[in-house]
Design a protein around this motif. Structure first.
Motif, PDB file in Angstrom:
ATOM      1  N   GLU A   1       0.830  -1.205   0.000  1.00 13.85           N
ATOM      2  CA  GLU A   1       0.000   0.000   0.000  1.00 13.85           C
ATOM      3  C   GLU A   1       0.867   1.259   0.000  1.00 13.85           C
ATOM      4  O   GLU A   1       0.542   2.245  -0.664  1.00 13.85           O
ATOM      5  CB  GLU A   1      -0.936  -0.002   1.212  1.00 13.85           C
ATOM      6  N   VAL A   2       1.964   1.234   0.734  1.00 15.51           N
ATOM      7  CA  VAL A   2       2.887   2.364   0.714  1.00 15.51           C
ATOM      8  C   VAL A   2       3.494   2.508  -0.685  1.00 15.51           C
ATOM      9  O   VAL A   2       3.760   3.624  -1.151  1.00 15.51           O
ATOM     10  CB  VAL A   2       3.985   2.193   1.780  1.00 15.51           C
ATOM     11  N   GLY A   3       3.674   1.386  -1.375  1.00 17.24           N
ATOM     12  CA  GLY A   3       4.139   1.440  -2.750  1.00 17.24           C
ATOM     13  C   GLY A   3       3.201   2.240  -3.635  1.00 17.24           C
ATOM     14  O   GLY A   3       3.647   2.968  -4.536  1.00 17.24           O
ATOM     15  N   HIS A   4       1.899   2.134  -3.390  1.00 21.20           N
ATOM     16  CA  HIS A   4       0.937   2.950  -4.135  1.00 21.20           C
ATOM     17  C   HIS A   4       1.103   4.436  -3.800  1.00 21.20           C
ATOM     18  O   HIS A   4       0.917   5.297  -4.655  1.00 21.20           O
ATOM     19  CB  HIS A   4      -0.490   2.501  -3.829  1.00 21.20           C
ATOM     20  N   HIS A   5       1.462   4.720  -2.555  1.00 25.75           N
ATOM     21  CA  HIS A   5       1.725   6.116  -2.180  1.00 25.75           C
ATOM     22  C   HIS A   5       2.920   6.653  -2.952  1.00 25.75           C
ATOM     23  O   HIS A   5       2.894   7.791  -3.441  1.00 25.75           O
ATOM     24  CB  HIS A   5       1.971   6.216  -0.674  1.00 25.75           C
ATOM     25  N   VAL A   6       3.956   5.842  -3.068  1.00 22.16           N
ATOM     26  CA  VAL A   6       5.122   6.247  -3.850  1.00 22.16           C
ATOM     27  C   VAL A   6       4.710   6.526  -5.294  1.00 22.16           C
ATOM     28  O   VAL A   6       5.131   7.524  -5.896  1.00 22.16           O
ATOM     29  CB  VAL A   6       6.217   5.161  -3.794  1.00 22.16           C
ATOM     30  N   GLN A   7       3.864   5.664  -5.850  1.00 20.53           N
ATOM     31  CA  GLN A   7       3.364   5.892  -7.206  1.00 20.53           C
ATOM     32  C   GLN A   7       2.583   7.196  -7.304  1.00 20.53           C
ATOM     33  O   GLN A   7       2.643   7.906  -8.309  1.00 20.53           O
ATOM     34  CB  GLN A   7       2.470   4.729  -7.633  1.00 20.53           C
ATOM     35  N   ASN A   8       1.861   7.504  -6.255  1.00 19.85           N
ATOM     36  CA  ASN A   8       1.029   8.710  -6.274  1.00 19.85           C
ATOM     37  C   ASN A   8       1.884   9.973  -6.274  1.00 19.85           C
ATOM     38  O   ASN A   8       1.678  10.878  -7.084  1.00 19.85           O
ATOM     39  CB  ASN A   8       0.085   8.709  -5.068  1.00 19.85           C
ATOM     40  N   ILE A   9       2.844  10.036  -5.366  1.00 22.30           N
ATOM     41  CA  ILE A   9       3.618  11.274  -5.241  1.00 22.30           C
ATOM     42  C   ILE A   9       4.649  11.423  -6.356  1.00 22.30           C
ATOM     43  O   ILE A   9       5.192  12.517  -6.555  1.00 22.30           O
ATOM     44  CB  ILE A   9       4.300  11.384  -3.853  1.00 22.30           C
ATOM     45  N   THR A  10       4.929  10.347  -7.092  1.00 27.59           N
ATOM     46  CA  THR A  10       5.831  10.448  -8.240  1.00 27.59           C
ATOM     47  C   THR A  10       5.069  10.648  -9.552  1.00 27.59           C
ATOM     48  O   THR A  10       5.683  10.738 -10.616  1.00 27.59           O
ATOM     49  CB  THR A  10       6.711   9.191  -8.365  1.00 27.59           C
ATOM     50  N   GLY A  11       3.737  10.707  -9.475  1.00 27.69           N
ATOM     51  CA  GLY A  11       2.936  11.011 -10.654  1.00 27.69           C
ATOM     52  C   GLY A  11       2.428   9.822 -11.434  1.00 27.69           C
ATOM     53  O   GLY A  11       1.706   9.985 -12.427  1.00 27.69           O
ATOM     54  N   ILE A  12       2.768   8.612 -11.010  1.00 27.12           N
ATOM     55  CA  ILE A  12       2.345   7.418 -11.746  1.00 27.12           C
ATOM     56  C   ILE A  12       0.845   7.204 -11.619  1.00 27.12           C
ATOM     57  O   ILE A  12       0.147   6.962 -12.618  1.00 27.12           O
ATOM     58  CB  ILE A  12       3.119   6.181 -11.247  1.00 27.12           C
ATOM     59  N   LEU A  13       0.312   7.282 -10.417  1.00 23.34           N
ATOM     60  CA  LEU A  13      -1.120   7.073 -10.223  1.00 23.34           C
ATOM     61  C   LEU A  13      -1.959   8.156 -10.897  1.00 23.34           C
ATOM     62  O   LEU A  13      -2.960   7.841 -11.549  1.00 23.34           O
ATOM     63  CB  LEU A  13      -1.465   6.985  -8.730  1.00 23.34           C
ATOM     64  N   PRO A  14      -1.614   9.435 -10.746  1.00 25.88           N
ATOM     65  CA  PRO A  14      -2.402  10.449 -11.452  1.00 25.88           C
ATOM     66  C   PRO A  14      -2.437  10.217 -12.952  1.00 25.88           C
ATOM     67  O   PRO A  14      -3.479  10.401 -13.592  1.00 25.88           O
ATOM     68  CB  PRO A  14      -1.692  11.756 -11.091  1.00 25.88           C
ATOM     69  N   LYS A  15      -1.307   9.799 -13.530  1.00 28.42           N
ATOM     70  CA  LYS A  15      -1.266   9.535 -14.971  1.00 28.42           C
ATOM     71  C   LYS A  15      -2.155   8.355 -15.321  1.00 28.42           C
ATOM     72  O   LYS A  15      -2.889   8.379 -16.326  1.00 28.42           O
ATOM     73  CB  LYS A  15       0.175   9.261 -15.405  1.00 28.42           C
ATOM     74  N   PHE A  16      -2.109   7.317 -14.490  1.00 27.31           N
ATOM     75  CA  PHE A  16      -2.960   6.146 -14.708  1.00 27.31           C
ATOM     76  C   PHE A  16      -4.432   6.516 -14.642  1.00 27.31           C
ATOM     77  O   PHE A  16      -5.245   6.117 -15.491  1.00 27.31           O
ATOM     78  CB  PHE A  16      -2.631   5.073 -13.674  1.00 27.31           C
ATOM     79  N   ASN A  17      -4.792   7.281 -13.624  1.00 29.14           N
ATOM     80  CA  ASN A  17      -6.196   7.693 -13.483  1.00 29.14           C
ATOM     81  C   ASN A  17      -6.667   8.491 -14.686  1.00 29.14           C
ATOM     82  O   ASN A  17      -7.819   8.384 -15.114  1.00 29.14           O
ATOM     83  CB  ASN A  17      -6.369   8.524 -12.206  1.00 29.14           C
TER      84      ASN A  17
END
Length: 308
Positions: free
Chosen positions: A189-205
């Motif tokens: 779950e913390v790995g998802h946080h890392v993805q979020n603050i590095t821009g990976i999750l926003p790009k995916f969304n």
């Protein structure tokens, strides 16, 4: 895992015992409102909610099939399918022991130390997430969730949500026991946080809104496997501290195997639907967790440009 006596994070919010006052929406596809990553508030249409729920990465780590939730089930199809019950058949709803909170706080602190160091090496600043302990159900910036949804990360408030009864389910119902299996869940779950603050999750969304279901599911698998790899990177550096015991990684790898999409679907419904996979197969999850652990390099976690 030799966790006792180590630093505990101050970023744990204990909301156990406070979940009884929320009423989950009933009826139709919204019977359980799944947290929608990065999409808090805003009056979305029901059709938009359904699309995002189907593709939502936040069931994470536990192999829940969101298509079955949308079909009108009473809860998520995942470990336990709902709340742990005692011999009376009633949900325990009891707060986890103080030792469990200490364990979670220690694991979170270890992730903070590791990711702070990794980010500093790249000239960046790591922003710690919060971790919310809850029981029963919870309101997040991503919406309502119950313990049936399992652990999840909400990009909207940058918090990890965890009902620790999930660990009992992981052990008793899915044969994934051990403290490092639990630590792997938190690290994922913390790995998802890392993805979020590095821009990976926003790009995916952003991208998945223009994708068909099959393409979006494939990218969701890439996102999930990268979070597994990030958990492996964390385990790599944690092992260098000398606090891992023999068999710890075996516990984590077994947990990854037990929560693969194929294993979960076979166990819960008796057959598998590969086109609906959105977390990765058991083999994929083990492979990427082990890959991060062996190398400790973020560059080895590029699931988007590497065959998975």
């Amino acid at each position: 895992m030799l966790w006792k006596g180590r630093r505990q994070s101050d970023n744990v919010e204990d909301q156990r015992g406070q979940g009884g006052g929320f009423n989950l929406p009933r009826g139709g596809p919204g019977r359980l409102r799944i947290p929608i990553g990065g999409r808090s508030g805003g009056g979305m249409s029901l059709s938009t909610i359904v699309i995002l729920v189907v593709l939502y990465f936040g069931l994470k780590a536990i192999g829940i099939d969101p298509l079955q939730i949308l079909a009108g089930g009473d809860g998520g199809v995942g470990p336990g399918g709902g709340q742990i019950t005692d011999n009376s058949g009633q949900g325990t709803g009891a707060p986890a022991s103080d030792e469990m909170k200490q364990f979670v706080s220690t694991v979170l602190a270890e992730t903070e130390d590791t990711w702070t160091g990794i980010f500093q090496a790249e000239g960046l600043t790591y922003e710690d997430p919060k971790l919310v302990l809850f029981s029963g159900q919870i309101r997040s910036a991503c919406g309502f969730a119950s313990s049936a949804a399992g652990p999840f990360y909400c990009p909207g408030d940058r918090k990890v949500y965890l009902d620790t009864t999930f660990f009992q389910q992981l052990d008793q119902q899915f044969g994934a026991s051990g403290d490092f299996a639990q630590a792997y869940v938190i690290a994922h779950e913390v790995g998802h946080h890392v993805q979020n603050i590095t821009g990976i999750l926003p790009k995916f969304n952003q991208m998945r809104q223009q994708m068909g279901e099959a393409e979006a599911n494939h990218m969701s698998v890439q996102v999930e496997l990268q979070a597994d790899c990030f958990a492996g990177v964390w385990a790599h550096f944690t092992g260098q501290k000398g606090i891992l015991e023999q068999g710890d990684m075996d516990e984590a790898l077994n947990a990854a195997q037990q929560i693969g999409d194929d294993t979960m679907q076979k166990k819960m419904q008796g057959y598998i639907v590969p086109e609906s996979f959105n977390h990765g197969t058991s083999q994929q999850r083990q492979t990427w967790l082990a890959r991060g652990y062996r190398s400790g390099k973020l560059s080895d976690c590029d699931t988007f440009n590497t065959p998975i």
